[in-house]
Design a protein around this motif. Structure first.
Motif: not given
Length: 73
Positions: A7-9, A11, A13
């Motif tokens: 999820c972070r990779r 991006d 929000r």
């Protein structure tokens, strides 16, 4: 943990709340000690637990009014 990294990779929000009573943070994101300690209503819970612990987690999601629950694959 792999789902959080994903999820972070990408991006993502929205707000992410990893739940793990044994860790203060995962991949730079603060962990919550329980689902009940999350400060806002949840749209989705992704469960990455053993089969034995999954039913209890799903029942807790139901009690807390989580809109959707799914497994991490």
């Amino acid at each position: 943990s792999r789902g959080l990294r994903h999820c972070r990779r990408l991006d993502f929000r929205g707000n992410l709340y990893p739940v793990n009573p044994k860790h203060a943070q995962l991949h730079g994101v603060a962990c919550m000690p329980s689902l009940a300690s999350i400060p806002e209503p949840l749209d989705l819970a992704v469960i990455a637990l053993s089969a034995d612990a999954t039913l209890q987690a799903v029942e807790e999601c139901q009690r807390l009014g989580v809109k959707a629950v799914g497994p991490w694959r």
